[in-house]
Design a protein around this motif. Structure first.
Motif, PDB file in Angstrom:
ATOM      1  N   THR A 327      69.444 -12.881  55.949  1.00  0.00           N
ATOM      2  CA  THR A 327      70.281 -12.142  56.914  1.00  0.00           C
ATOM      3  C   THR A 327      69.774 -12.233  58.344  1.00  0.00           C
ATOM      4  N   ARG A 328      68.591 -12.796  58.567  1.00  0.00           N
ATOM      5  CA  ARG A 328      68.029 -12.806  59.928  1.00  0.00           C
ATOM      6  C   ARG A 328      68.156 -14.200  60.522  1.00  0.00           C
ATOM      7  N   CYS A 329      68.872 -14.324  61.654  1.00  0.00           N
ATOM      8  CA  CYS A 329      68.993 -15.634  62.322  1.00  0.00           C
ATOM      9  C   CYS A 329      67.786 -15.834  63.228  1.00  0.00           C
ATOM     10  N   HIS A 330      67.111 -16.944  63.012  1.00  0.00           N
ATOM     11  CA  HIS A 330      65.858 -17.165  63.730  1.00  0.00           C
ATOM     12  C   HIS A 330      65.712 -18.663  64.019  1.00  0.00           C
ATOM     13  N   THR A 331      65.022 -18.995  65.105  1.00  0.00           N
ATOM     14  CA  THR A 331      64.831 -20.409  65.451  1.00  0.00           C
ATOM     15  C   THR A 331      63.798 -21.025  64.514  1.00  0.00           C
ATOM     16  N   GLY A 332      64.183 -22.077  63.828  1.00  0.00           N
ATOM     17  CA  GLY A 332      63.308 -22.697  62.836  1.00  0.00           C
ATOM     18  C   GLY A 332      62.549 -23.889  63.404  1.00  0.00           C
ATOM     19  N   TYR A 333      62.264 -24.869  62.524  1.00  0.00           N
ATOM     20  CA  TYR A 333      61.382 -25.966  62.920  1.00  0.00           C
ATOM     21  C   TYR A 333      62.079 -27.315  62.947  1.00  0.00           C
ATOM     22  N   SER A 334      63.194 -27.452  62.197  1.00  0.00           N
ATOM     23  CA  SER A 334      63.773 -28.798  62.107  1.00  0.00           C
ATOM     24  C   SER A 334      65.186 -28.815  62.681  1.00  0.00           C
ATOM     25  N   ASN A 335      65.575 -29.990  63.183  1.00  0.00           N
ATOM     26  CA  ASN A 335      66.925 -30.195  63.713  1.00  0.00           C
ATOM     27  C   ASN A 335      67.789 -30.915  62.680  1.00  0.00           C
ATOM     28  N   PRO A 336      69.115 -30.868  62.848  1.00  0.00           N
ATOM     29  CA  PRO A 336      69.988 -31.544  61.863  1.00  0.00           C
ATOM     30  C   PRO A 336      69.754 -33.050  61.812  1.00  0.00           C
ATOM     31  N   HIS A 337      70.181 -33.667  60.719  1.00  0.00           N
ATOM     32  CA  HIS A 337      70.139 -35.113  60.522  1.00  0.00           C
ATOM     33  C   HIS A 337      68.752 -35.696  60.780  1.00  0.00           C
ATOM     34  N   LYS A 338      67.793 -35.172  60.032  1.00  0.00           N
ATOM     35  CA  LYS A 338      66.411 -35.674  60.090  1.00  0.00           C
ATOM     36  C   LYS A 338      65.845 -35.570  61.506  1.00  0.00           C
ATOM     37  N   GLY A 339      66.277 -34.560  62.236  1.00  0.00           N
ATOM     38  CA  GLY A 339      65.727 -34.315  63.576  1.00  0.00           C
ATOM     39  C   GLY A 339      66.349 -35.161  64.664  1.00  0.00           C
ATOM     40  N   ALA A 340      67.387 -35.942  64.337  1.00  0.00           N
ATOM     41  CA  ALA A 340      67.928 -36.870  65.349  1.00  0.00           C
ATOM     42  C   ALA A 340      68.879 -36.190  66.323  1.00  0.00           C
ATOM     43  N   ILE A 341      69.528 -35.094  65.877  1.00  0.00           N
ATOM     44  CA  ILE A 341      70.561 -34.485  66.716  1.00  0.00           C
ATOM     45  C   ILE A 341      70.048 -33.171  67.290  1.00  0.00           C
ATOM     46  N   ASN A 342      69.822 -33.147  68.596  1.00  0.00           N
ATOM     47  CA  ASN A 342      69.441 -31.887  69.254  1.00  0.00           C
ATOM     48  C   ASN A 342      69.519 -32.067  70.770  1.00  0.00           C
ATOM     49  N   PHE A 343      69.372 -30.959  71.458  1.00  0.00           N
ATOM     50  CA  PHE A 343      69.359 -30.998  72.929  1.00  0.00           C
ATOM     51  C   PHE A 343      68.018 -30.467  73.431  1.00  0.00           C
ATOM     52  N   ASP A 344      66.928 -30.742  72.680  1.00  0.00           N
ATOM     53  CA  ASP A 344      65.633 -30.162  73.042  1.00  0.00           C
ATOM     54  C   ASP A 344      65.047 -30.782  74.301  1.00  0.00           C
ATOM     55  N   ASN A 345      65.357 -32.045  74.551  1.00  0.00           N
ATOM     56  CA  ASN A 345      64.933 -32.640  75.827  1.00  0.00           C
ATOM     57  C   ASN A 345      65.964 -33.693  76.244  1.00  0.00           C
ATOM     58  N   ILE A 346      65.778 -34.249  77.429  1.00  0.00           N
ATOM     59  CA  ILE A 346      66.833 -35.115  77.995  1.00  0.00           C
ATOM     60  C   ILE A 346      67.030 -36.374  77.164  1.00  0.00           C
ATOM     61  N   ALA A 347      65.955 -36.911  76.545  1.00  0.00           N
ATOM     62  CA  ALA A 347      66.085 -38.162  75.783  1.00  0.00           C
ATOM     63  C   ALA A 347      66.972 -37.941  74.564  1.00  0.00           C
ATOM     64  N   TYR A 348      66.713 -36.858  73.825  1.00  0.00           N
ATOM     65  CA  TYR A 348      67.559 -36.558  72.660  1.00  0.00           C
ATOM     66  C   TYR A 348      68.989 -36.254  73.094  1.00  0.00           C
ATOM     67  N   ALA A 349      69.118 -35.567  74.232  1.00  0.00           N
ATOM     68  CA  ALA A 349      70.465 -35.249  74.731  1.00  0.00           C
ATOM     69  C   ALA A 349      71.226 -36.542  75.006  1.00  0.00           C
ATOM     70  N   TRP A 350      70.514 -37.541  75.538  1.00  0.00           N
ATOM     71  CA  TRP A 350      71.179 -38.824  75.831  1.00  0.00           C
ATOM     72  C   TRP A 350      71.648 -39.502  74.541  1.00  0.00           C
ATOM     73  N   ILE A 351      70.812 -39.427  73.503  1.00  0.00           N
ATOM     74  CA  ILE A 351      71.215 -40.034  72.223  1.00  0.00           C
ATOM     75  C   ILE A 351      72.508 -39.380  71.736  1.00  0.00           C
ATOM     76  N   VAL A 352      72.558 -38.032  71.854  1.00  0.00           N
ATOM     77  CA  VAL A 352      73.754 -37.311  71.414  1.00  0.00           C
ATOM     78  C   VAL A 352      74.960 -37.725  72.254  1.00  0.00           C
ATOM     79  N   ILE A 353      74.766 -37.800  73.578  1.00  0.00           N
ATOM     80  CA  ILE A 353      75.887 -38.145  74.471  1.00  0.00           C
ATOM     81  C   ILE A 353      76.388 -39.542  74.157  1.00  0.00           C
ATOM     82  N   PHE A 354      75.462 -40.466  73.917  1.00  0.00           N
ATOM     83  CA  PHE A 354      75.867 -41.847  73.597  1.00  0.00           C
ATOM     84  C   PHE A 354      76.691 -41.852  72.312  1.00  0.00           C
ATOM     85  N   GLN A 355      76.243 -41.047  71.352  1.00  0.00           N
ATOM     86  CA  GLN A 355      76.974 -40.993  70.078  1.00  0.00           C
ATOM     87  C   GLN A 355      78.362 -40.404  70.278  1.00  0.00           C
TER      88      GLN A 355
END
Length: 1621
Positions: A327-355
């Motif tokens: 019942t408690r929503c909390h920030t965990g440790y892993s991102n979706p799709h084996k950690g490939a999809i996230n906006f944690d920094n600009i490089a990952y954000a670019w991968i998402v935008i390209f996709q």
């Protein structure tokens, strides 16, 4: 006329006699020359150099270098003739090099990543040895080239780009081998090997052309790339600021949650491996999902319902619902799709935008973000897709296409010059039939030569003299042979002359008569010479070459060109580029009689021997057959036979009855015999030579021979492969459709470029496959349900699967899955491989293919007249040209149809039976209201009122809102249902009233302006009629006839179409689209032909094989009976090939490139009918799927772009004149404005010294550069922010922000001082600067307030303020002029795209309303799982349906959504609770296919056409601007010079700053130079132009001055005094 023909005949006879005398000698000479040429051409360019060498050595008086294009001396000592260097100029060297490159490709492809880990096997050792040998060869090649060419310098080894690539490869190899010796394994260096195949490009000239062309587009593509970076930075920084760390949110148990036993998982996971996690929204955010939405746990197909207290007590069949405790929503440790999809920094954000920009898997990412943050985040994604995908990617295509045609022409000239000496046929410049024609000529030539040599050898062996003919054969034999040649020539002439572009069709038959008369008259003395031409070689060749030796003959023939009636037809046909055998009418009219005359004359001269009679009879039969074969009835018969044959092949299906199979077999035999008969007739009529001359006949013949072989082979039970060749009969239809033939000619013309493109593509795929094998080989694996690890199907474990995976990534299907695997298996840097592959492959290479096709169509357009201007009209005109003009064009382009004439006839027949009172009331409306009737006049005044249309439009919009509110789940008695029903009655009443008013005022049908005379009114009337029936049916008890009611409810959704006729711009676009359907229809027909061929082939290959067993453990099940015995279900895939309808739907999914990989896997796994599939059972089936994708998806569907662009351009020719006039006016106005500006006193002339200095600073170029540099650093600091960043970085970034803000504040305040308040705000860039400054200051203030906790502030506001800082990036646009030009193009195109956007909003609206009606009740849950639809993508209400349709239009998993709507109702369940009904099986494919076709194929291509047009325009405008500036500069300089001549020297300095623009200091010297140059010629000798001259002459009264640089402005007062001339 007769005299002319007699003269011609005379000339011809004289010439022919000469020709016969010289013919044999000439032919021998010609053949020896040809042999010599063929030998010559086998050499390379270096042969020429050798020839030069010989010439040079023989001529000693002048010092000639053997290779003038190379450096004379290299290494200070080696001349071109010195020993080691002269050896290096070798002809065979390039060929050996090419062989070694091919060998290298083979060895690279034999690499096996799973076995060659430590390289212990023999195979690996052998490959290693080969590799060393190849490396040594390349190093040796480099050394030899360096010796031959020298090393440094323009014409030396490193001066050439390709040589630099070779040099880099050799150096990288050297590093690799030296590291190997040190036992250091550095993989990155090893992968450079994969670049070696690139060396092949330089060795294939046509491929080099294409690559150079791509390199030429780089400067312009650079601007597009800059724009991409811009978009990436802006969207990336926004993403990081808003959503950093949010995709890690998971549902955990409460912190103080304790229990004797631990929970099954630390947090809630939706599935085993958490591949698609449940992302919840934190309390501070307002995302869609919270932890209370976690579904109940299920075990064994049942829902768990026990609590934790019951956990220790085991109850049979029940289980504990553990999920209720997360019942408690909390920030965990892993991102979706084996950690490939996230906006944690600009490089990952670019991968998402390209996709997201590639439109694959973007919906899933959007749903994650909507779950975690806010529903309204969809705006970010839709904006990104519109800017990134629809505009930027298409800009890429537009740039490549516009550049292509220019470069192509330039490269062609080079290539033709290179090949001129060899005079070989360059297919690159060839016409469609030429390549085949040349081959045919060559084969004939070889056969003739062989025959001649055989005869000579035979005679020699018999010991006969060279000219010997045999007893009694001299005279009669010669006559017979020559006559035979003459008559045969009659069949051939039409064809040959036409194919050689000699426009003598009408003369062909006439000129033959005299030739026959000569040849069959008294024998020539030369008749006993050996006959060098074979009997089948046509006389027409001699006739054609007769003009060579006789200029008078040629002149006469030219004079008489076009005498016969068939000339124009022949010419038109030839010019149209149609590839038919001959002009039938020509042959029939001109040919038969002449041939008969020829035969008669021949008959009179030769005796009446029976042998001759037989021959004549034979020729007459052939003449008759010729007529039959060429008749239109014969051809129509063949066409109908092909159609029926296609249908007979198409009705084959799975589980067909035995009788049908037998009937189809008999049909096949019948049709095969029909086509065989056609072939025999044609062979008899034309003769083998002439039959083979036409490539279409060869195509027909091959199919017939294969069909016969198949029927023969079937009796033995083999040769089933040959069945597939029958399908090619469908393509025979093309011959009978001229419009289609034209499109195919365009295709054939681009074939050479497309073939080169395919080579380039194969090379590209090969290199990336090898690279992929080195990086990802043997690293992709999956865990199965049983716990085994198996390789993923998308892998790089062998060359074949690496190639398939790379090809799959290029089609953009599921490439994101491969990306996730790659990043998880190696490191996140692996994303670079995929991004490079997508960028070069998809956005550069495939756009090059589109450019080739577009160029082909445009070349065709330039060649054809504008007779096919079917109006793609005037999306552009929508704003500019009046309606009347457009209607005129539409009328011109739509000739009256046969339907109209039929109606007219019926009307005329009816008039006879009209009663008298009808005639007397013709002017009356509906025979009731006379023209003077008050009610009718009132109706007319209502319609004429300007508000009438607006009021109706308002009601239509209100009705649209009620249509959007409709959904199936509204309860019958509820208030909402009541409101919608009443509003429906009201709107129906209003529209009935509108229709009544219109009918009364205009009349129903009679009269020019009657209601039903307009197609738009017919649409309105139909919708009103449907609404009335709807109301009647629902009142009469709708429950009984639910089906009818449902159909009427569906038709109600079409009401928004009424908007079209009331919005002029929209109406124009729609009429345009409708009229341009014909050219698009041709492409659709070509598509259909390929679809049907591949569909029938698919049915033959896969019918009944797409079934599989569904159950708990299907490992040991091999067929249907095993499956049913185990009580499992035997089901088939939704997309299968059981019959032609299903096959076509599966192929459409394939062609849209969405979901094709799964269909391919099912095809590869298929074993047999009623057999359980086995993984990769038949890898050869790859050929079927990949060839379909290449031919249809990439090639034929890209012709859509070509056709759309072609029609768009073609129909814009109507307004070219109008536009040119408008442009000229605009130019004049701008000139005047610039002149006035240049003649005013500068605004800063009365500034003080300090303010002038500030002004000078603000207008200097260096300030802009400094600010640009600061902004770049600021962007970098903004993009350094990331999730969980250390406190020190945060503080540093904060101080950086203070610094940047203060810099921008200082800049803005300086500019305010320099320009003054009013002038500062006139400039848009200054307004932007001030907005940025205010936002930054506000942001800093709010942050400080929050830190000091003096006021409670919502953190979201602060976050938004931080996001708005990104506006600083926009200041960069001020400097990047190339990028700004591209953006201008997009902005200018927006109004036109706006109308299209309106149309597509309408399309989306109607389809969304329809979708809600059709699919609103479909449920997706654990019992009824869905593949494409989900809790986000549904048709439950109008808003969600709209968003779902946007997903379908981008092509992301639309096939999954269609699959879900194709559900079959389960037996024993009522359809209502499951949300399905039987009709959906047919409606759903029509719904989705029609939507995808209009949205994906038409919309996007129109955007491309509009952008292309505007890029052209903006280039023209930029050019005009530059010219205008130069002109004004020249004028002003001349004016200044004139003043100087008047004796005022002081002005010279001021004139320097003349036309440099708004006070740019550096322009002074240039303007003075322009003045000096322009002075004498323009100022003294010619009268000054326009305003400049006028100003100079009126100088006595006008205060004439220039724009001054700030530096000159200080001494201004002195200059002003003397500034009169």
């Amino acid at each position: 006329m007769r005299q002319l023909l007699d003269t011609l005949r005379g000339f011809y006879c004289i010439c022919l006699e000469k020709q016969i005398e010289e013919g044999i000698i000439q032919e021998e000479r010609r053949e020896t020359e040809e042999e010599g040429q063929l030998v010559e051409c086998e050499g390379d360019d270096e042969d020429e150099d050798d020839d030069d060498d010989d010439d040079g050595s023989s001529d000693t008086s002048v010092l000639v270098v053997p290779y003038p294009e190379l450096v004379p001396v290299v290494f200070f000592c080696l001349k071109q003739t010195t020993c080691p260097r002269s050896f290096c100029f070798s002809t065979w060297f390039e060929r050996v090099s090419m062989m070694v490159i091919l060998l290298n490709c083979v060895t690279l492809g034999m690499y096996q990543p799973c076995e060659n880990i430590d390289c212990s096997s023999d195979r690996c050792q052998i490959l290693k040895a080969f590799d060393a040998f190849i490396y040594i060869f390349f190093a040796l090649e480099m050394v030899i080239k360096m010796v031959a060419l020298g090393i440094f310098g323009r014409r030396c080894y490193l001066g050439d780009t390709w040589n630099r690539l070779d040099f880099f490869i050799v150096m990288a190899g050297m590093v690799e081998y030296s590291l190997d010796l040190q036992n250091v394994n550095f993989t990155a260096i090893r992968t450079v090997r994969v670049l070696r195949p690139l060396k092949a490009i330089n060795r294939v000239p046509s491929m080099r052309i294409l690559v150079n062309l791509l390199l030429d587009t780089l400067p312009m593509l650079g601007n597009v790339l800059l724009l991409c970076f811009f978009v990436f930075f802006i969207f990336g920084i926004i993403g990081v600021q808003l959503w950093a760390g949010l995709l890690r949110n998971r549902c955990y148990p409460e912190e103080n949650f304790t229990l004797g036993i631990s929970l099954p998982r630390p947090y809630y996971m939706a599935d085993e491996d958490d591949e698609r996690p449940f992302i919840c929204s934190l309390p501070v955010d307002n995302g869609i999902m919270s932890c209370s939405d976690v579904p109940a746990r299920r075990e064994g197909g049942r829902t768990c319902c026990l609590d934790k207290d019951d956990a220790l007590v085991s109850v049979a069949g029940l289980c504990v619902n553990w999920n209720q405790y997360y019942t408690r929503c909390h920030t965990g440790y892993s991102n979706p799709h084996k950690g490939a999809i996230n906006f944690d920094n600009i490089a990952y954000a670019w991968i998402v935008i390209f996709q997201v920009i590639t439109l694959e898997g973007w919906v899933e990412i959007m749903y994650y973000v909507m779950d975690a943050h806010s529903f309204y985040n969809f705006i970010y994604f839709i904006l990104l897709i519109i800017v990134g995908s629809f505009f930027m990617i298409n800009l890429c295509l537009v740039v490549i296409a516009t550049q292509f045609s220019e470069t192509k022409q330039r490269e062609h000239q080079l290539m033709q010059e290179q090949r001129a000496r060899c005079s070989s046929s360059s297919t690159l410049a060839s016409e469609p039939g030429d390549c085949y024609e040349e081959l045919f000529q060559l084969v004939c030539h070889v056969l003739r030569k062989a025959r001649r040599q055989t005869v000579a050898l035979f005679n020699t062996l018999r010991g006969k003299p060279r000219g010997f003919r045999g007893v009694g054969r001299g005279r009669v034999g010669g006559e017979g042979r020559e006559r035979k040649r003459g008559v045969e020539a009659r069949y051939v002439t039409g064809n040959i002359l036409k194919e050689r572009n000699i426009k003598m069709h009408a003369l062909a038959a006439k000129t033959l008569t005299p030739s026959i008369c000569i040849l069959s008259g008294p024998p020539c003395p030369h008749h006993n010479k050996p006959d060098h031409a074979s009997s089948s070689e046509p006389m027409a060749l001699t006739a054609a070459s007769a003009t060579d030796g006789c200029p008078q003959c040629a002149a006469a023939l030219t004079l008489a060109d076009g005498v016969g009636p068939a000339r124009s037809a022949a010419n038109d046909e030839a010019e149209e580029g149609a590839v038919e055998e001959t002009d039938r009418e020509d042959v029939q009219s001109g040919g038969k009689e002449k041939a008969k005359k020829g035969l008669d004359s021949a008959g009179t001269n030769v005796g009446c021997s029976p042998k001759k009679r037989c021959k004549e009879l034979w020729y007459e039969i052939r003449t008759k057959l010729w007529g039959i074969v060429e008749s239109k009835y014969f051809n129509r018969g063949i066409m109908i036979a092909i159609l029926i044959n296609t249908i007979s092949m198409g009705i084959e299906h799975h589980e067909q009855p035995e009788e049908l199979t037998n009937v189809l077999e008999i049909c096949n035999i019948v049709f095969t015999s029909m086509f065989s008969l056609e072939m025999i007739l044609k062979l008899t009529a034309f003769g083998s030579f002439n039959y083979l001359r036409n490539p279409y006949n060869v195509f027909d013949g091959v199919i017939v021979i294969i069909s016969v072989c198949e029927i023969v082979g079937q009796s033995d039970g083999g040769l089933s492969v040959l069945r597939t060749f029958r399908l090619l009969r469908v393509l025979k239809l093309v011959r009978f459709m001229p419009a289609l033939r034209r499109q195919l000619v365009v295709l054939m013309k681009t074939m050479d470029n497309v073939a080169t493109f395919c080579m380039l593509l194969m090379l590209f795929i090969f290199i990336f496959s090898i690279l992929g094998m080195h990086i990802f080989g043997c690293k992709f694996s999956l865990k199965t349900e049983t716990g085994d690890t198996v390789p993923d199907r998308k892998n790089f474990d062998s060359l074949l699967w690496a190639i398939v995976t790379v090809f799959q990534i290029l089609t953009q299907e599921d490439w994101n899955v491969v990306l996730y695997n790659g990043m998880a298996a190696t490191s996140p840097v692996a994303a670079l491989y995929f991004v490079a592959l997508m960028t070069f492959g998809n956005y550069v290479l495939f756009n090059l293919l589109v450019a080739i096709l577009v160029e082909g169509f445009q070349a065709e357009v330039r060649r054809l007249s504008a007779k096919y201007c079917h109006v793609w009209v005037l999306i552009h005109v929508a704003q500019s040209v009046e309606k009347s003009l457009v209607m005129l064009i539409l009328l011109i382009s739509f000739p009256s149809s046969p339907m109209k004439s039929l109606c007219f006839r019926i009307q005329k027949m009816m008039e006879v039976y009209k009663p008298d009172w009808c005639e007397s009331r013709e002017e009356w409306s509906v025979y009731l209201f006379s023209p003077q009737n008050k009610f009718r006049l009132l109706c007319q005044s209502i319609i004429a009122h300007k508000l009438f249309d607006y009021v109706v439009l308002a009601f239509i919009f209100l009705n649209c809102i009620t249509v959007a509110l409709e959904r199936p789940k509204i309860l019958q008695g509820s208030l909402e249902r009541l409101f919608l029903t009443i509003s429906n009655y009201i709107f129906t009443a209003i529209f009935v009233a509108e229709m009544t008013v219109k009918v009364v005022s205009m009349g129903l049908y009679l009269g020019e302006t009657a209601y039903l005379r307009s197609s738009w009114n017919i649409l309105d009337g139909f919708l009103v009629f449907v609404s009335l029936i709807d109301i009647v049916v629902s009142m009469a008890g709708g429950a009984k006839i639910l089906g009818v009611l449902r159909v009427l409810r569906l038709l109600r959704t079409l009401r928004p179409l009424r908007v079209i006729s009331r919005a002029p711009g929209l109406k124009l676009v729609v009429e345009t689209l409708i009229t341009s359907l014909k050219p698009i229809g041709n492409i659709v027909l070509i598509c259909c032909a390929f679809f049907i061929i591949f569909g029938i082939l698919g049915v033959q290959l896969f019918k009944g094989k797409f079934y599989y067993c569904v159950g708990f453990d299907v490992k040991n099940i091999t067929n249907k009976s095993d499956c049913l015995a185990a009580n499992y279900r035997w089901v088939h895939h939704k997309y299968n090939f059981d019959n032609l309808g299903q096959a076509l739907m599966s192929l459409f999914v394939l062609a849209s490139k969405d979901g094709w990989v799964n269909i391919m896997y099912h095809g590869l796994d298929a074993v047999g009918i009623d057999q359980q599939p086995v993984t990769n059972n038949n890898p050869w089936m790859l050929l079927y799927f990949i060839s379909f994708l290449l031919i249809v998806s990439f090639f034929v569907l890209n012709m859509f772009v070509g056709v759309v662009v072609e029609n768009f351009h073609k129909c814009r020719q109507h307004q070219e004149v109008e536009e040119a006039r408008r442009r000229e006016e605009k130019r004049q106005r701008r000139m005047e404005k610039k002149r006035r500006k240049a003649q005013k006193l500068p605004y800063y002339s009365n500034y003080g010294r300090a303010r002038l200095a500030i002004h000078a600073l603000c207008t200097s170029h260096y300030l802009d550069l400094v600010i640009t540099f600061i902004i770049c650093i600021n962007v970098i600091t903004m993009s350094l922010e990331h999730y969980n960043q250390p406190q020190s970085l945060e503080t540093a970034l904060k101080y950086c922000n203070y610094f940047f803000t203060s810099t921008f504040v200082i800049e803005a305040s300086l500019k305010l001082v320099a320009f003054g308040f009013r002038r500062f705000f006139k400039d848009r860039w200054n307004q932007l600067d001030l907005a940025i400054v205010l936002l930054s200051v506000m942001g800093i203030t709010l942050e400080e307030i929050e830190i000091n906790a003096s006021l409670p502030i919502n953190p979201t506001i602060i976050r938004i303020m931080r996001v708005l800082r990104i506006a600083r990036v926009l200041k960069l646009l001020k400097m990047a002029t190339g990028m700004r030009a591209l953006l201008d193009t997009v902005v200018q195109a927006l109004p036109q795209v706006g109308n299209l956007g309106l149309l597509f909003m309408l399309l989306f609206f109607i389809y969304a309303a329809l979708g809600v009606e059709l699919f609103g009740e479909l449920v997706c849950n654990a019992d009824y799982p869905c593949e494409g639809m989900s809790r986000h993508a549904t048709f439950e209400n109008f808003g969600m349906a709209f968003l779902t349709l946007f997903q379908v239009s981008t092509g992301d998993n639309w096939n999954g959504i269609m699959k879900d709507t194709l559900r079959e109702c389960p037996p024993g369940h009522p359809g209502a609770d499951y949300g399905c009904h039987a009709g959906l099986q047919f409606i759903s494919p029509m719904y989705f296919v029609s939507f995808v076709l209009t949205a994906q194929f038409v919309l996007i291509n129109v955007v491309v056409a509009v952008l292309m047009k505007h890029l052209d325009d903006s280039n023209k405008e930029a050019q005009e601007d530059a010219e205008m500036d130069a002109e004004i500069e020249l004028e002003l300089a001349q004016g200044g010079l004139c003043c100087m001549m008047g004796g005022i020297g002081a002005i010279a300095g001021a004139t320097g700053g003349a036309a440099g623009g708004v006070g740019v200091g550096g322009a002074a010297s240039g303007a003075i130079a322009a003045g000096m140059v322009g002075g004498p010629s323009g100022g003294m000798m010619a009268p000054l132009r326009d305003g400049g001259g006028a100003a100079a002459h009126e100088g006595h009264t006008h205060h004439r001055s220039q724009l001054y640089s700030p530096a000159q402005a200080s001494g201004l007062s002195g200059i002003q005094e003397s500034n009169y001339c």
